[in-house]
Design an enzyme around this catalytic site. Structure first.
Site, PDB file in Angstrom:
ATOM      1  N   LYS A  65      18.022 -22.298  42.271  1.00 33.42           N
ATOM      2  CA  LYS A  65      17.091 -23.201  41.696  1.00 33.42           C
ATOM      3  C   LYS A  65      15.726 -23.243  42.961  1.00 33.42           C
ATOM      4  CE  LYS A  65      19.052 -26.890  39.596  1.00 33.42           C
ATOM      5  NZ  LYS A  65      19.267 -28.546  39.782  1.00 33.42           N
ATOM      6  N   ASP A 101      14.513 -32.382  36.362  1.00 32.71           N
ATOM      7  CA  ASP A 101      15.218 -33.418  36.733  1.00 32.71           C
ATOM      8  C   ASP A 101      14.399 -34.506  37.322  1.00 32.71           C
ATOM      9  OD1 ASP A 101      17.185 -32.406  36.916  1.00 32.71           O
ATOM     10  OD2 ASP A 101      17.973 -31.074  38.864  1.00 32.71           O
ATOM     11  N   ARG A 151      24.877 -35.449  55.681  1.00 32.08           N
ATOM     12  CA  ARG A 151      25.421 -34.479  56.840  1.00 32.08           C
ATOM     13  C   ARG A 151      24.802 -33.977  57.184  1.00 32.08           C
ATOM     14  NH1 ARG A 151      29.516 -30.705  53.358  1.00 32.08           N
ATOM     15  NH2 ARG A 151      28.187 -29.330  52.558  1.00 32.08           N
ATOM     16  N   LEU A 226      25.281 -38.593  39.401  1.00 36.97           N
ATOM     17  CA  LEU A 226      25.422 -37.352  39.371  1.00 36.97           C
ATOM     18  C   LEU A 226      25.624 -35.975  38.745  1.00 36.97           C
ATOM     19  CD1 LEU A 226      22.250 -37.949  40.136  1.00 36.97           C
ATOM     20  CD2 LEU A 226      21.645 -35.800  40.829  1.00 36.97           C
TER      21      LEU A 226
HETATM   22  P1  NAP Z   1      22.367 -28.998  46.707  1.00 33.06           P
HETATM   23  O1  NAP Z   1      20.826 -28.546  46.740  1.00 33.06           O
HETATM   24  O2  NAP Z   1      23.718 -27.833  46.976  1.00 33.06           O
HETATM   25  O3  NAP Z   1      22.647 -30.200  47.935  1.00 33.06           O
HETATM   26  C1  NAP Z   1      24.101 -30.934  47.352  1.00 33.06           C
HETATM   27  C2  NAP Z   1      24.183 -32.225  48.659  1.00 33.06           C
HETATM   28  O4  NAP Z   1      25.174 -32.433  48.619  1.00 33.06           O
HETATM   29  C3  NAP Z   1      23.852 -31.301  50.538  1.00 33.06           C
HETATM   30  O5  NAP Z   1      23.069 -32.541  51.047  1.00 33.06           O
HETATM   31  C4  NAP Z   1      25.299 -30.933  51.235  1.00 33.06           C
HETATM   32  O6  NAP Z   1      24.595 -31.770  51.954  1.00 33.06           O
HETATM   33  C5  NAP Z   1      25.908 -32.222  49.774  1.00 33.06           C
HETATM   34  N1  NAP Z   1      26.967 -32.595  49.936  1.00 33.06           N
HETATM   35  C6  NAP Z   1      27.859 -30.826  49.045  1.00 33.06           C
HETATM   36  N2  NAP Z   1      29.144 -31.270  49.371  1.00 33.06           N
HETATM   37  C7  NAP Z   1      29.861 -32.486  50.591  1.00 33.06           C
HETATM   38  C8  NAP Z   1      30.325 -33.207  50.958  1.00 33.06           C
HETATM   39  N3  NAP Z   1      31.829 -32.609  50.425  1.00 33.06           N
HETATM   40  N4  NAP Z   1      30.371 -33.796  51.450  1.00 33.06           N
HETATM   41  C9  NAP Z   1      29.341 -35.012  51.733  1.00 33.06           C
HETATM   42  N5  NAP Z   1      28.377 -34.166  51.052  1.00 33.06           N
HETATM   43  C10 NAP Z   1      28.409 -32.734  50.145  1.00 33.06           C
HETATM   44  O7  NAP Z   1      22.926 -29.331  44.427  1.00 33.06           O
HETATM   45  P2  NAP Z   1      22.247 -29.505  43.631  1.00 33.06           P
HETATM   46  O8  NAP Z   1      21.786 -28.840  42.952  1.00 33.06           O
HETATM   47  O9  NAP Z   1      20.808 -30.942  44.733  1.00 33.06           O
HETATM   48  O10 NAP Z   1      22.931 -31.119  43.076  1.00 33.06           O
HETATM   49  C11 NAP Z   1      23.811 -31.797  43.865  1.00 33.06           C
HETATM   50  C12 NAP Z   1      24.495 -32.348  42.491  1.00 33.06           C
HETATM   51  O11 NAP Z   1      24.406 -32.930  42.128  1.00 33.06           O
HETATM   52  C13 NAP Z   1      25.819 -31.283  41.440  1.00 33.06           C
HETATM   53  O12 NAP Z   1      26.748 -31.112  41.427  1.00 33.06           O
HETATM   54  C14 NAP Z   1      24.732 -30.975  40.558  1.00 33.06           C
HETATM   55  O13 NAP Z   1      25.327 -30.108  39.448  1.00 33.06           O
HETATM   56  C15 NAP Z   1      24.398 -31.996  40.524  1.00 33.06           C
HETATM   57  N6  NAP Z   1      23.316 -32.274  39.060  1.00 33.06           N
HETATM   58  C16 NAP Z   1      23.117 -33.322  38.259  1.00 33.06           C
HETATM   59  C17 NAP Z   1      22.441 -33.012  37.381  1.00 33.06           C
HETATM   60  C18 NAP Z   1      22.412 -34.144  36.126  1.00 33.06           C
HETATM   61  O14 NAP Z   1      21.091 -33.482  35.251  1.00 33.06           O
HETATM   62  N7  NAP Z   1      23.866 -34.534  35.594  1.00 33.06           N
HETATM   63  C19 NAP Z   1      20.309 -32.388  37.153  1.00 33.06           C
HETATM   64  C20 NAP Z   1      20.532 -31.852  39.119  1.00 33.06           C
HETATM   65  C21 NAP Z   1      21.916 -31.934  39.579  1.00 33.06           C
HETATM   66  P3  NAP Z   1      24.653 -30.819  53.015  1.00 33.06           P
HETATM   67  O15 NAP Z   1      23.220 -30.278  53.125  1.00 33.06           O
HETATM   68  O16 NAP Z   1      25.453 -30.561  54.831  1.00 33.06           O
HETATM   69  O17 NAP Z   1      24.867 -28.857  52.626  1.00 33.06           O
END
Ligand code: NAP
Length: 286
Positions: A65, A101, A151, A226
């Site tokens: 992304k 989003d 975190r 989400l």
């Molecule tokens: P991303 O850019 O990889 O960010 C993930 C975030 O989650 C980061 O802040 C990360 O922390 C944190 N994280 C990951 N594992 C963790 C853990 N075990 N404990 C605590 N924090 C943790 O991903 P993203 O694009 O933002 O997406 C995040 C989630 O939202 C995904 O599951 C995605 O599928 C979902 N999503 C859903 C929709 C929907 O339409 N429903 C749309 C977009 C995204 P760090 O910064 O410390 O690495």
């Protein structure tokens, strides 16, 4: 036949082909939607292939992304603010990046959760691309306080620094380190808690975990996860047990997809058919 697809890696369990094909078919549009699994070294070639006449564009998912941004000709202002693109539109050889989003979360919050964020206190868990989109949507809805927690302080600071310029009087955007006492004090009083981490995702590293202990879930609040697979995540189960309103991310998934569809076709998508296709795809994958 026109073509569109999703670019990410891996894409084994992507629901996007089912959801978008349902929308194209319902609208009688002669278009095919494909899964395009793409590793990092293949990304530039995959993006350039979108300049072909038959291409409507693409969706972009984890892990590309942010990486696609420099490969595009221009960005929509919201995508620029979020710093991430989930939709690419092909326009006469040019590629334009959008982030749907923001609109998808806003619509799901209003329509699925029945929640008006204006004047409310919100805690956002996570500091990635999705958290940025959610925070921007909440700023636009004029939430009173938006507290991001996570975190990695460096990522939290970056989100707040990048988005603070968008806030207006009465809207406060701040962050707290995950283990900070202020964060734990804020949680039970929050009107809305939004999980923007992948914790609780089926098949993931933390599939069985709730990102929040039940003690910290606001009993009178709304909890929006989400994560959409499974439909009832451990966090949503805990929220229900506590008496809070629990909202799955599936609606947001469909609404952000409907916004991509509108950008490509100029038409409103049949979100009921998309939702049904999404549920069936998830049931088949589980
Ligand atoms: P991303 O850019 O990889 O960010 C993930 C975030 O989650 C980061 O802040 C990360 O922390 C944190 N994280 C990951 N594992 C963790 C853990 N075990 N404990 C605590 N924090 C943790 O991903 P993203 O694009 O933002 O997406 C995040 C989630 O939202 C995904 O599951 C995605 O599928 C979902 N999503 C859903 C929709 C929907 O339409 N429903 C749309 C977009 C995204 P760090 O910064 O410390 O690495």
């Amino acid at each position: 036949m026109k073509r569109a697809g999703v670019i990410g890696y891996p894409l084994t369990h992507s629901t996007s082909p089912a959801i978008f094909q349902a929308a194209f078919d319902a609208a009688g549009i002669d278009a095919g939607y494909e899964a395009w699994p793409t590793e990092t070294e293949q990304l530039e070639g995959r993006i350039n292939a979108l300049r072909g006449d038959e291409m409507l564009g693409a969706n972009v998912t984890i892990p590309h992304k942010e990486a696609v941004v420099p490969l595009l000709d221009r960005l929509d202002p919201q995508a620029e603010l979020v710093g991430a693109v989930n939709t690419i539109v092909h326009d006469s050889g040019d590629l334009i990046g959008y982030n749907t989003d923001v609109a998808g979360f806003g619509r799901a919050l209003r329509e699925d959760a029945g929640f008006d964020a204006k004047g409310k206190h919100v805690v956002v868990l996570g500091a990635g691309g999705a958290a940025r989109a959610v925070a921007l949507s909440l700023i636009e809805s004029r939430a009173a306080t938006i507290l991001l927690t996570g975190r990695t302080p460096r990522r939290l600071t970056a989100v707040v620094n990048d988005l603070r310029g968008q806030t207006s009087a009465g809207v406060t955007l701040s962050w707290a380190y995950w283990l900070d006492g202020s964060f734990l004090v804020s949680l039970p009083k929050a009107d809305l808690v939004v999980n923007c981490t992948p914790v609780g995702t089926l098949g993931g590293d933390a599939a069985d975990e709730s990102i929040l202990d039940t003690d910290y879930i606001p009993a009178d609040g709304t909890v929006f996860d989400l994560v959409y697979n499974p439909a009832e995540t451990p966090l949503l189960k805990a929220a229900k047990e506590k008496g809070a309103k629990a909202v799955s991310g599936l609606g947001m998934l469909v609404y952000q997809a409907a916004e991509s569809f509108r950008l490509w076709t100029g038409q409103d998508a049949d979100t009921e058919k998309m939702l049904t296709a999404g549920r069936e795809a998830l049931a088949g994958a589980s």
